[in-house]
Scaffold this motif. Structure first.
Motif, PDB file in Angstrom:
ATOM      1  N   GLU A  43       0.829  -1.200   0.000  1.00 24.85           N
ATOM      2  CA  GLU A  43       0.000   0.000   0.000  1.00 24.85           C
ATOM      3  C   GLU A  43       0.869   1.258   0.000  1.00 24.85           C
ATOM      4  OE1 GLU A  43      -2.594  -0.297   3.321  1.00 24.85           O
ATOM      5  OE2 GLU A  43      -3.836  -1.888   2.453  1.00 24.85           O
ATOM      6  N   LYS A  44       1.964   1.236   0.771  1.00 20.87           N
ATOM      7  CA  LYS A  44       2.852   2.393   0.801  1.00 20.87           C
ATOM      8  C   LYS A  44       3.538   2.602  -0.541  1.00 20.87           C
ATOM      9  CE  LYS A  44       3.892   2.507   5.749  1.00 20.87           C
ATOM     10  NZ  LYS A  44       4.951   2.452   6.787  1.00 20.87           N
ATOM     11  N   ILE A  45       3.969   1.509  -1.163  1.00 19.44           N
ATOM     12  CA  ILE A  45       4.638   1.629  -2.457  1.00 19.44           C
ATOM     13  C   ILE A  45       3.668   2.152  -3.515  1.00 19.44           C
ATOM     14  CG2 ILE A  45       5.679   0.294  -4.336  1.00 19.44           C
ATOM     15  CD1 ILE A  45       7.030  -1.430  -2.264  1.00 19.44           C
ATOM     16  N   SER A  46       2.418   1.678  -3.481  1.00 15.75           N
ATOM     17  CA  SER A  46       1.426   2.168  -4.441  1.00 15.75           C
ATOM     18  C   SER A  46       1.114   3.639  -4.230  1.00 15.75           C
ATOM     19  CB  SER A  46       0.136   1.354  -4.323  1.00 15.75           C
ATOM     20  OG  SER A  46      -0.455   1.505  -3.038  1.00 15.75           O
ATOM     21  N   SER A  47       1.391   4.143  -3.006  1.00 19.00           N
ATOM     22  CA  SER A  47       1.186   5.564  -2.708  1.00 19.00           C
ATOM     23  C   SER A  47       2.471   6.371  -2.874  1.00 19.00           C
ATOM     24  CB  SER A  47       0.660   5.725  -1.275  1.00 19.00           C
ATOM     25  OG  SER A  47      -0.544   5.017  -1.084  1.00 19.00           O
ATOM     26  N   ASP A  48       3.512   5.755  -3.485  1.00 18.79           N
ATOM     27  CA  ASP A  48       4.812   6.407  -3.712  1.00 18.79           C
ATOM     28  C   ASP A  48       5.503   6.783  -2.408  1.00 18.79           C
ATOM     29  OD1 ASP A  48       4.632   6.215  -6.451  1.00 18.79           O
ATOM     30  OD2 ASP A  48       3.548   8.112  -6.631  1.00 18.79           O
ATOM     31  N   ASP A  49       5.234   6.028  -1.351  1.00 16.55           N
ATOM     32  CA  ASP A  49       5.906   6.245  -0.066  1.00 16.55           C
ATOM     33  C   ASP A  49       6.914   5.126   0.129  1.00 16.55           C
ATOM     34  OD1 ASP A  49       6.725   6.834   2.478  1.00 16.55           O
ATOM     35  OD2 ASP A  49       4.847   6.230   3.459  1.00 16.55           O
ATOM     36  N   LEU A  50       8.195   5.455  -0.082  1.00 18.47           N
ATOM     37  CA  LEU A  50       9.258   4.457   0.039  1.00 18.47           C
ATOM     38  C   LEU A  50      10.102   4.653   1.286  1.00 18.47           C
ATOM     39  CD1 LEU A  50      10.442   4.415  -3.685  1.00 18.47           C
ATOM     40  CD2 LEU A  50       8.814   2.882  -2.576  1.00 18.47           C
ATOM     41  N   ASP A  51       9.663   5.533   2.149  1.00 18.66           N
ATOM     42  CA  ASP A  51      10.422   5.838   3.363  1.00 18.66           C
ATOM     43  C   ASP A  51      10.013   4.893   4.487  1.00 18.66           C
ATOM     44  OD1 ASP A  51      12.125   7.014   5.146  1.00 18.66           O
ATOM     45  OD2 ASP A  51      10.836   8.741   5.560  1.00 18.66           O
ATOM     46  N   PHE A  52      10.361   3.630   4.357  1.00 22.56           N
ATOM     47  CA  PHE A  52      10.071   2.646   5.395  1.00 22.56           C
ATOM     48  C   PHE A  52      11.055   1.491   5.241  1.00 22.56           C
ATOM     49  CE2 PHE A  52       7.645   1.283   1.739  1.00 22.56           C
ATOM     50  CZ  PHE A  52       7.793  -0.096   1.733  1.00 22.56           C
TER      51      PHE A  52
END
Length: 383
Positions: free
Chosen positions: A109-118
């Motif tokens: 879900e984070k990757i699909s939201s362009d959130d790679l900070d994890f």
């Protein structure tokens, strides 16, 4: 991303560890159910027999109920077995699968939201744990890919800005020659007029070469110097004249002295650096600009200074950074001149040094060159 490594403990082996307790509980429950149904049926029979003193006295309802109690284990044992399997499966999922699966869903879900900070890491030493590690490696690859794409876009922006920036200088020289022709064209001799036209033509040729070179590169670092044997007397004369035009109303002095009649140098790159430095000095100078070319070992050194306020504070350290502009600078420019000069000097085996003189700023550009045998006379040009 590569194949998932074989885990020391697979999901299948882990699941097999849950089967013995499940089997024991299931068998124990089945035995207890059988005993319980037998006990209940026997108790019900004894109670009715005691009340009626014989089996003959049992009514139809009691007989049916007794039969149900006697055979109830046939239904209860399968139900108990199914219950044990379901509970074992739920316990296995909660302890072994729930944590990595939840993390994988959350990461997707984070990757699909362009959130790679994890960071994705599972404590389970099975295939899903390895899948989490592989997923995290994919995340890192995406970060690297996005960074490279961003860097490429930024580099293209810088290249476009540098292209626009460096086009202004030869255009300024051409404008200077054009204004000179418009003002004095009627009074000058044909020889002088032809000379100016030739110089304007050389600037146009330079523009053509520059645009062709910029079309062939993807970024500034891809520019490759093309040194050629250059006559110093003619070349330095051109530099002195273009410097006067770029200095505009400022007083311009040139001291170009080397003990060689010709050098191997990329004229276009040297001109770009020279004109950028003179233009930059003209922007900050109060009334005077000076340019000096000298030879130090195998380095051809160009120094341009002015009588302005110089580099204040940390501006000398940051001036060569792309798009840098002093907060007190109200002039309109991209902040790319010294950045471009720094890259071009490094490509030619030299460097760019930024500092102050007395008074004003002073920038020195060096170029590594091949020198022809020295001659007796020096070529010096001064205004």
């Amino acid at each position: 991303m590569g194949k998932i490594k074989k885990s020391a403990s697979t999901i299948r082996h882990t699941f097999l560890k849950y089967l013995p307790p499940c089997f024991i509980v299931c068998i124990t429950g089945c035995i207890l159910i059988k005993k319980l149904t037998n006990t209940l049926s026997q108790f019900y029979y004894n109670m009715n027999a005691y009340q009626n003193n014989s089996m003959i006295g049992l009514n139809t309802f009691s007989s049916v109920l007794l039969s149900i109690l006697s055979e109830m284990w046939i239904v209860l044992i399968p139900l108990w077995t199914i219950f044990c399997v379901i509970i074992t499966g739920r316990i296995f999922y909660a302890k072994e699968l729930d944590e990595p699966v939840s993390k994988l869903f959350e990461a997707s879900e984070k990757i699909s939201s362009d959130d790679l900070d994890f960071t994705l890491k599972s404590e389970k030493n099975n295939e899903l744990g390895e899948l989490c590690s592989a997923f995290d490696n994919m995340r890192k690859s995406l970060i690297h890919s996005n960074y490279e794409m961003w860097r490429s876009i930024e580099e293209r922006k810088r290249l476009s800005a540098a292209f626009s920036h460096d086009l202004r200088t030869p255009l300024t020289v051409l404008r200077g020659y054009t204004e000179f022709m418009q003002k004095y064209g009627d009074t000058m001799s044909d020889e002088k007029r032809c000379e100016i036209v030739d110089k304007m033509y050389s600037q146009i040729i330079r523009l053509e070469k520059y645009t062709q070179k910029m079309n062939n590169v993807q970024k500034l670092e891809d520019i490759t110097p093309n040194p050629q044997e250059t006559d110093t007397e003619h070349f330095f004369t051109e530099l002195e004249e273009s410097g006067r035009i770029l200095a505009d109303s400022k007083e311009f002095s040139a001291d170009f002295s080397i003990d060689s009649q010709s050098v191997n140098i990329d004229r276009d790159i040297f001109c770009e650096v020279y004109e950028n430095l003179v233009s930059n000095a003209s922007r900050y100078a109060k009334s005077k600009i000076s340019a000096k070319i000298s030879l130090k070992g195998s380095l051809l050194t160009l120094t341009v200074s002015d009588d302005g306020i110089g580099f204040v504070g940390d501006s000398a350290e940051n001036a060569a950074k792309p798009f840098y502009r002093d907060d007190k600078d109200s002039s309109v420019h991209f902040g790319l001149g010294l950045y471009i000069c720094s890259i071009l000097c490094r490509k030619c085996g030299g460097n760019l040094t930024i500092g102050n003189s007395q008074p004003g700023g002073c920038v020195t550009a060096s170029f590594s060159i091949d020198i022809s045998p020295p001659i007796k006379h020096c070529q010096t040009f001064r205004q």
